[in-house]
Design a protein around this motif. Structure first.
Motif, PDB file in Angstrom:
ATOM      1  N   SER A 223       0.795  -1.229   0.000  1.00  0.00           N
ATOM      2  CA  SER A 223       0.000   0.000   0.000  1.00  0.00           C
ATOM      3  C   SER A 223       0.824   1.274   0.000  1.00  0.00           C
ATOM      4  O   SER A 223       0.268   2.358  -0.234  1.00  0.00           O
ATOM      5  N   GLY A 224       2.127   1.182   0.249  1.00  0.00           N
ATOM      6  CA  GLY A 224       2.939   2.388   0.256  1.00  0.00           C
ATOM      7  C   GLY A 224       2.427   3.395   1.274  1.00  0.00           C
ATOM      8  O   GLY A 224       2.167   3.067   2.431  1.00  0.00           O
ATOM      9  N   GLN A 225       2.251   4.638   0.834  1.00  0.00           N
ATOM     10  CA  GLN A 225       1.794   5.703   1.729  1.00  0.00           C
ATOM     11  C   GLN A 225       0.273   5.895   1.688  1.00  0.00           C
ATOM     12  O   GLN A 225      -0.231   6.891   2.214  1.00  0.00           O
ATOM     13  N   ALA A 226      -0.440   4.975   1.101  1.00  0.00           N
ATOM     14  CA  ALA A 226      -1.887   5.134   0.995  1.00  0.00           C
ATOM     15  C   ALA A 226      -2.539   5.144   2.373  1.00  0.00           C
ATOM     16  O   ALA A 226      -2.200   4.324   3.239  1.00  0.00           O
ATOM     17  N   GLU A 227      -3.455   6.066   2.572  1.00  0.00           N
ATOM     18  CA  GLU A 227      -4.306   6.058   3.758  1.00  0.00           C
ATOM     19  C   GLU A 227      -5.281   4.903   3.605  1.00  0.00           C
ATOM     20  O   GLU A 227      -6.098   4.870   2.679  1.00  0.00           O
ATOM     21  N   ARG A 228      -5.201   3.909   4.476  1.00  0.00           N
ATOM     22  CA  ARG A 228      -6.034   2.725   4.296  1.00  0.00           C
ATOM     23  C   ARG A 228      -6.875   2.447   5.551  1.00  0.00           C
ATOM     24  O   ARG A 228      -6.393   2.501   6.673  1.00  0.00           O
ATOM     25  N   TRP A 229      -8.151   2.175   5.295  1.00  0.00           N
ATOM     26  CA  TRP A 229      -9.116   1.835   6.326  1.00  0.00           C
ATOM     27  C   TRP A 229      -9.600   0.408   6.086  1.00  0.00           C
ATOM     28  O   TRP A 229      -9.517  -0.117   4.974  1.00  0.00           O
ATOM     29  N   PHE A 230     -10.129  -0.202   7.134  1.00  0.00           N
ATOM     30  CA  PHE A 230     -10.684  -1.550   7.012  1.00  0.00           C
ATOM     31  C   PHE A 230     -12.185  -1.500   7.242  1.00  0.00           C
ATOM     32  O   PHE A 230     -12.653  -0.968   8.238  1.00  0.00           O
ATOM     33  N   GLN A 231     -12.932  -2.050   6.271  1.00  0.00           N
ATOM     34  CA  GLN A 231     -14.387  -2.138   6.390  1.00  0.00           C
ATOM     35  C   GLN A 231     -14.748  -3.465   7.034  1.00  0.00           C
ATOM     36  O   GLN A 231     -14.307  -4.532   6.594  1.00  0.00           O
ATOM     37  N   LEU A 232     -15.567  -3.400   8.057  1.00  0.00           N
ATOM     38  CA  LEU A 232     -15.897  -4.568   8.862  1.00  0.00           C
ATOM     39  C   LEU A 232     -17.355  -4.964   8.691  1.00  0.00           C
ATOM     40  O   LEU A 232     -18.258  -4.162   8.945  1.00  0.00           O
ATOM     41  N   TYR A 233     -17.569  -6.211   8.272  1.00  0.00           N
ATOM     42  CA  TYR A 233     -18.857  -6.856   8.451  1.00  0.00           C
ATOM     43  C   TYR A 233     -18.776  -7.648   9.744  1.00  0.00           C
ATOM     44  O   TYR A 233     -17.939  -8.565   9.858  1.00  0.00           O
ATOM     45  N   CYS A 234     -19.602  -7.305  10.719  1.00  0.00           N
ATOM     46  CA  CYS A 234     -19.581  -8.046  11.973  1.00  0.00           C
ATOM     47  C   CYS A 234     -19.936  -9.508  11.722  1.00  0.00           C
ATOM     48  O   CYS A 234     -20.879  -9.813  10.979  1.00  0.00           O
ATOM     49  N   GLN A 235     -19.197 -10.397  12.353  1.00  0.00           N
ATOM     50  CA  GLN A 235     -19.380 -11.827  12.166  1.00  0.00           C
ATOM     51  C   GLN A 235     -20.345 -12.385  13.211  1.00  0.00           C
ATOM     52  O   GLN A 235     -20.682 -11.707  14.184  1.00  0.00           O
ATOM     53  N   PRO A 236     -20.805 -13.637  13.020  1.00  0.00           N
ATOM     54  CA  PRO A 236     -21.776 -14.187  13.969  1.00  0.00           C
ATOM     55  C   PRO A 236     -21.306 -14.194  15.418  1.00  0.00           C
ATOM     56  O   PRO A 236     -22.114 -14.052  16.330  1.00  0.00           O
ATOM     57  N   SER A 237     -20.011 -14.337  15.638  1.00  0.00           N
ATOM     58  CA  SER A 237     -19.493 -14.304  17.009  1.00  0.00           C
ATOM     59  C   SER A 237     -18.605 -13.084  17.201  1.00  0.00           C
ATOM     60  O   SER A 237     -17.900 -12.649  16.280  1.00  0.00           O
ATOM     61  N   ARG A 238     -18.636 -12.530  18.392  1.00  0.00           N
ATOM     62  CA  ARG A 238     -17.792 -11.379  18.694  1.00  0.00           C
ATOM     63  C   ARG A 238     -16.308 -11.735  18.619  1.00  0.00           C
ATOM     64  O   ARG A 238     -15.484 -10.898  18.241  1.00  0.00           O
ATOM     65  N   GLU A 239     -15.977 -12.962  18.967  1.00  0.00           N
ATOM     66  CA  GLU A 239     -14.582 -13.392  18.903  1.00  0.00           C
ATOM     67  C   GLU A 239     -14.060 -13.307  17.468  1.00  0.00           C
ATOM     68  O   GLU A 239     -12.940 -12.834  17.225  1.00  0.00           O
ATOM     69  N   GLU A 240     -14.858 -13.757  16.514  1.00  0.00           N
ATOM     70  CA  GLU A 240     -14.441 -13.714  15.115  1.00  0.00           C
ATOM     71  C   GLU A 240     -14.381 -12.280  14.607  1.00  0.00           C
ATOM     72  O   GLU A 240     -13.497 -11.923  13.823  1.00  0.00           O
TER      73      GLU A 240
END
Length: 362
Positions: free
Chosen positions: A130-147
């Motif tokens: 990614s080099g210097q790219a500003e990167r975010w992570f999109q989250l789909y919540c999973q069936p368990s909080r642990e996952e």
């Protein structure tokens, strides 16, 4: 295997040009998946129609325009223009490089990049290139909080600087074009970041199969306590939901109807944006997606209360036509269009853009 182009075709000078070319090079089923909308496509079309209905107010002979800039700052990071690549699933459907191509193009053009939970490249692979790219992570919540927490920790460890929680798609939209084309993920394309996680339980109805496992406000409250990264909520289309999210400590909102891919017959994002901005006040960052195709669309979104926009389907189209070079070209087109719009409306900076820069027929 289709021929992968490595240069920008002659005559391609707008995002719509890439869309037309992409339909020619992609298979019918992949095109149906990438371009398809929920049910009858009313929301998908309305996103564009209502953006087109917003009119600009040109100004002339403005002073001090020679040092203009369309840079924007979000969460302490400066972007070359107020834009991030939206979290798009399965980008290897469009090109073998997939998300790796997109993040490299984002870095080259100084815009942000959001990696989907359903990416076809791993969290770590994208971070490495990614080099210097500003990167975010999109989250789909999973069936368990642990996952769910496991995904968050991976993103934190790989240097992602914000988490976007998508809340508007607890189930897939009913997408008839995709169904008619018989779309299925081809061999070699999968949600690789979920490979080690448990599969969702099955059932014979939407409620039995999905909604019992869907995240709720308690999930969001719990997640807020698990990370110090900026946390944004994506899919906000009602002011009351925006107010409730802020009460839980959310750092930003994404006004989104998922590009019309989930719930049909709802308003466009540009229609609800001013109401949400009015409800939450001027300070909390708001991003908008769904329907952005021109630099002037970015200008309109800023004028009506957004701080930045997300760019979705056009990234897929450019990736299919010309790989990472195509995406970088698309981003540069949008920057040039935005700067031209700003200059002609008398705005030397993003902070100059407001409701007064739009035409009001009253």
């Amino acid at each position: 295997m289709r021929n992968i182009m490595t240069s920008i075709p002659a005559g391609v000078c707008s995002l719509s040009d890439y869309e037309h070319r992409a339909q020619q090079v992609l298979s019918e089923s992949v095109w149906a998946y990438l371009s398809g909308a929920a049910m009858d496509g009313h929301t998908h079309r309305r996103n564009r129609q209502k953006l087109d209905d917003v009119l600009l107010q040109q100004r002339i002979l403005c002073e001090g325009m020679g040092q203009g800039s369309c840079q924007q700052t979000l969460f302490g990071r400066t972007l070359a223009l107020p834009l991030l690549i939206a979290p798009l699933a399965y980008q290897k459907l469009a090109h073998p490089m997939g998300e790796l191509a997109s993040v490299q193009a984002a870095a080259a053009q100084g815009v942000g990049f959001c990696l989907s939970t359903l990416a076809s490249s791993t969290i770590e692979q994208v971070a490495e290139v990614s080099g210097q790219a500003e990167r975010w992570f999109q989250l789909y919540c999973q069936p368990s909080r642990e996952e769910t927490l496991r995904l968050v920790r991976r993103a934190e460890a790989a240097g992602y600087s914000a988490i976007i929680v998508t809340a508007d798609a607890p189930i897939n939209g009913v997408r008839n074009a995709e169904q008619r084309a018989g779309f299925a993920l081809p061999e070699g394309v999968s949600a690789v970041n979920l490979d080690a996680l448990a599969k969702p339980q099955q059932g014979d109805s939407v409620f039995a199969c999905w909604m019992g496992q869907a995240p709720d406000w308690q999930t969001l409250e719990w997640l807020r306590g698990q990370t110090d990264l900026p946390l944004l909520l994506k899919g906000v289309m009602h002011p009351d939901d925006a107010i409730r999210a802020i009460a839980l400590g959310i750092d930003g909102l994404v006004v989104s109807n998922h590009g019309g891919r989930v719930l049909d017959s709802q308003p466009s994002t540009i229609e609800v944006l001013p109401r949400i901005r009015q409800a939450i006040g001027p300070n909390l960052p708001i991003l908008l997606d769904s329907g952005i195709r021109r630099g002037s669309d970015i200008f309109k979104a800023i004028a009506l209360g957004a701080d930045a926009v997300l760019l979705g389907r056009p990234v897929f189209y450019a990736l299919a036509v010309a790989g990472p070079l195509g995406i970088a070209h698309c981003l540069r087109i949008l920057r040039d269009e935005l700067e031209a719009t700003m200059a002609l409306c008398g705005c030397a900076s993003i902070t100059d853009i407001g409701r007064h820069t739009l035409f009001h027929n009253d």
